[in-house]
Design a protein around this motif. Structure first.
Motif, PDB file in Angstrom:
ATOM      1  N   HIS A 128     114.117  15.710  31.781  1.00 58.83           N
ATOM      2  CA  HIS A 128     115.168  15.695  30.758  1.00 58.83           C
ATOM      3  C   HIS A 128     115.414  14.269  30.248  1.00 58.83           C
ATOM      4  O   HIS A 128     115.789  14.064  29.096  1.00 58.83           O
ATOM      5  N   ARG A 129     115.146  13.293  31.130  1.00 56.46           N
ATOM      6  CA  ARG A 129     115.226  11.885  30.740  1.00 56.46           C
ATOM      7  C   ARG A 129     114.464  11.600  29.445  1.00 56.46           C
ATOM      8  O   ARG A 129     114.931  10.846  28.591  1.00 56.46           O
ATOM      9  N   ASP A 130     113.285  12.222  29.283  1.00 53.49           N
ATOM     10  CA  ASP A 130     112.466  11.970  28.091  1.00 53.49           C
ATOM     11  C   ASP A 130     113.203  12.434  26.831  1.00 53.49           C
ATOM     12  O   ASP A 130     113.118  11.803  25.776  1.00 53.49           O
ATOM     13  N   VAL A 131     113.917  13.564  26.961  1.00 52.58           N
ATOM     14  CA  VAL A 131     114.691  14.089  25.825  1.00 52.58           C
ATOM     15  C   VAL A 131     115.885  13.171  25.546  1.00 52.58           C
ATOM     16  O   VAL A 131     116.176  12.839  24.390  1.00 52.58           O
ATOM     17  N   TRP A 132     116.569  12.724  26.619  1.00 52.07           N
ATOM     18  CA  TRP A 132     117.704  11.797  26.419  1.00 52.07           C
ATOM     19  C   TRP A 132     117.220  10.551  25.680  1.00 52.07           C
ATOM     20  O   TRP A 132     117.882  10.051  24.782  1.00 52.07           O
ATOM     21  N   ILE A 133     116.043  10.026  26.064  1.00 50.52           N
ATOM     22  CA  ILE A 133     115.534   8.797  25.435  1.00 50.52           C
ATOM     23  C   ILE A 133     115.188   9.085  23.966  1.00 50.52           C
ATOM     24  O   ILE A 133     115.614   8.360  23.061  1.00 50.52           O
ATOM     25  N   ARG A 134     114.429  10.148  23.720  1.00 52.13           N
ATOM     26  CA  ARG A 134     113.988  10.444  22.344  1.00 52.13           C
ATOM     27  C   ARG A 134     115.171  10.620  21.403  1.00 52.13           C
ATOM     28  O   ARG A 134     115.098  10.280  20.221  1.00 52.13           O
ATOM     29  N   THR A 135     116.277  11.144  21.945  1.00 55.14           N
ATOM     30  CA  THR A 135     117.440  11.408  21.093  1.00 55.14           C
ATOM     31  C   THR A 135     118.457  10.260  21.140  1.00 55.14           C
ATOM     32  O   THR A 135     119.571  10.400  20.636  1.00 55.14           O
ATOM     33  N   GLY A 136     118.075   9.145  21.785  1.00 53.59           N
ATOM     34  CA  GLY A 136     118.941   7.961  21.769  1.00 53.59           C
ATOM     35  C   GLY A 136     120.122   8.033  22.709  1.00 53.59           C
ATOM     36  O   GLY A 136     121.076   7.282  22.558  1.00 53.59           O
ATOM     37  N   ARG A 137     120.068   8.927  23.707  1.00 53.93           N
ATOM     38  CA  ARG A 137     121.212   9.078  24.618  1.00 53.93           C
ATOM     39  C   ARG A 137     120.884   8.535  26.007  1.00 53.93           C
ATOM     40  O   ARG A 137     121.121   9.186  27.019  1.00 53.93           O
ATOM     41  N   TYR A 138     120.270   7.349  26.061  1.00 49.15           N
ATOM     42  CA  TYR A 138     119.857   6.763  27.333  1.00 49.15           C
ATOM     43  C   TYR A 138     120.057   5.254  27.227  1.00 49.15           C
ATOM     44  O   TYR A 138     119.871   4.685  26.149  1.00 49.15           O
ATOM     45  N   ALA A 139     120.409   4.627  28.332  1.00 45.43           N
ATOM     46  CA  ALA A 139     120.673   3.175  28.289  1.00 45.43           C
ATOM     47  C   ALA A 139     119.362   2.391  28.205  1.00 45.43           C
ATOM     48  O   ALA A 139     118.360   2.785  28.785  1.00 45.43           O
ATOM     49  N   GLY A 140     119.402   1.279  27.465  1.00 42.44           N
ATOM     50  CA  GLY A 140     118.304   0.316  27.482  1.00 42.44           C
ATOM     51  C   GLY A 140     117.038   0.778  26.782  1.00 42.44           C
ATOM     52  O   GLY A 140     115.930   0.421  27.209  1.00 42.44           O
ATOM     53  N   ILE A 141     117.182   1.544  25.682  1.00 39.54           N
ATOM     54  CA  ILE A 141     115.985   2.013  24.966  1.00 39.54           C
ATOM     55  C   ILE A 141     115.358   0.854  24.197  1.00 39.54           C
ATOM     56  O   ILE A 141     116.043   0.147  23.453  1.00 39.54           O
ATOM     57  N   THR A 142     114.053   0.663  24.406  1.00 41.82           N
ATOM     58  CA  THR A 142     113.307  -0.315  23.602  1.00 41.82           C
ATOM     59  C   THR A 142     112.100   0.405  23.016  1.00 41.82           C
ATOM     60  O   THR A 142     111.383   1.109  23.735  1.00 41.82           O
ATOM     61  N   LEU A 143     111.900   0.247  21.699  1.00 41.49           N
ATOM     62  CA  LEU A 143     110.793   0.929  21.019  1.00 41.49           C
ATOM     63  C   LEU A 143     109.807  -0.110  20.495  1.00 41.49           C
ATOM     64  O   LEU A 143     110.217  -1.228  20.193  1.00 41.49           O
TER      65      LEU A 143
END
Ligand SMILES: NC(=O)c1ccc[n+]([C@@H]2O[C@H](COP(=O)([O-])OP(=O)(O)OC[C@H]3O[C@@H](n4cnc5c(N)ncnc54)[C@H](OP(=O)(O)O)[C@@H]3O)[C@@H](O)[C@H]2O)c1
Length: 333
Positions: free
Chosen positions: A41-56
């Motif tokens: 589910h972490r992958d979905v949180w990241i893809r949708t911007g709902r996770y700390a420390g996202i770097t693209l």
């Protein structure tokens, strides 16, 4: 190599396959040619911007199994050619009780497993249990180490105890069912789907109730014929208050997630009046991972919901977002 590179946040369709540079191993690292990856589910949180420390940009994916193709300096070259699963926890630190400030998870900030190749610290490599296919092996790491630590290291479940696992369709929850049952606990479950409750029974659950029934804790007490010793919860929200209500006095509530968000009006009175142990749990140490993997080496098999090719990562994400899965969604590479 081919990889699914996340360049922008948004709908599942942002997950597109493209050419990316092959990773090179640095000192203490190995490169694994992946045969399968799995979603969390972490992958979905990241893809949708709902996770700390996202770097693209980043290549998502914390779970992977494949073959070691390259080793860096200070790594035993005997790893080359071996079939492995990857422990996705990096830099836990020295304290078994909790991860330190350098703690990281494979697949953000470092590139993950939705790719032909991944670069990982060599101490994250474990031999793949031979009876598991690559797809099954990829379904094991993150969800199972989370379930193992929540149940065993933190929850200290004992054979004969009654354990409730909430939201059984989830990746971690299905692993908790399998591991709990394997260790001799009586595992009851909740789900939003009657079909998933039936499937859970086929995988060893002693019983289960629908969480759409607002009185589900009462229904579960009636089914169990008493209160459970332990509740393992990844839903959070109102489910967490209900878990405090449900568990036996002196029992344990282990929280590893909050799919439903924060808990409104936390019932603190229940915690002190019932002498409860409320335990948080995240991922697991190298020791947790090794102990968990031994259960699979001894014959346990993870529950694989679906296997899709890597270029259908978007469809795989959609299935997870809609909560249609029972067990792990796997990408074949
Ligand atoms: N702390 C950690 O180390 C760690 C590790 C992994 C995951 N997590 C967190 O744990 C959660 C689950 O992760 P996952 O990868 O297993 O996710 P997942 O496979 O997407 O599962 C989510 C599950 O939540 C359940 N759910 C939805 N609404 C619910 C409700 N009202 N009450 C109870 N359950 C409900 C659903 O169960 P049904 O399908 O049965 O209805 C669904 O299958 C996520 O929040 C994730 O971020 C934390």
């Amino acid at each position: 190599m081919k990889a699914v590179v996340l360049r922008a946040l948004g709908e599942p369709e942002v997950l597109r396959i493209e050419e990316a540079p092959d990773p090179q191993p640095e000192r203490g690292e190995a490169v694994v040619r992946l045969r399968a990856a799995a979603l969390n589910h972490r992958d979905v949180w990241i893809r949708t911007g709902r996770y700390a420390g996202i770097t693209l940009p980043v290549i998502l994916g914390s779970d992977g199994a494949g073959e070691v193709v390259e080793t860096g300096a200070d790594v035993d070259p005997a790893w080359r050619g071996r079939a492995v699963v990857i422990d996705p926890t990096f830099n836990w630190g020295d304290d078994e009780r909790a991860q330190g400030p350098a703690f990281q998870i494979l697949g953000l900030p470092g590139d993950g497993t939705y790719a032909d190749l991944v670069r990982v610290p060599a101490d994250a490599l474990h031999d793949k249990p031979p009876h598991l296919s690559f797809e099954e092996a990829a379904a094991v790491p993150l969800a199972s180490v989370t379930a193992y630590r929540a149940l065993v290291t933190r929850g200290r479940i004992a054979a004969g105890e009654t354990v409730v696992v909430t939201g059984i369709g989830g990746g971690v929850a299905t692993c908790a069912l399998l591991i709990g049952a394997r260790l001799g606990a009586k595992v009851y479950v909740t789900s939003g789907s009657d079909a998933k409750l039936d499937t859970a029974r086929r995988h060893g659950a002693a019983g289960g109730v629908s969480y759409h029934d607002p009185e589900w804790p009462k229904a579960l007490v009636a089914q169990i014929g008493g209160r459970p010793d332990v509740v393992v919860d990844g839903a959070g929200g109102d489910t967490f208050n209900k878990a405090l209500d449900l568990v036996t006095p002196g029992g344990r509530v282990v929280s590893y997630g909050a799919t439903l968000g924060p808990v409104q009006n936390l019932e603190v009175r229940r915690i002190f009046w019932k002498q409860l142990n409320v335990l948080g749990s995240t991922m697991g140490t190298r020791r947790d991972f090794a102990a968990m993997l031994r259960l699979y080496a001894d014959g346990l098999r993870p529950i694989v919901d679906t296997v899709l090719p890597l270029d259908q990562a978007a469809q795989a994400h959609r299935r997870m977002e809609e909560g249609r899965q029972f067990g792990k969604i796997v990408l074949r590479i």
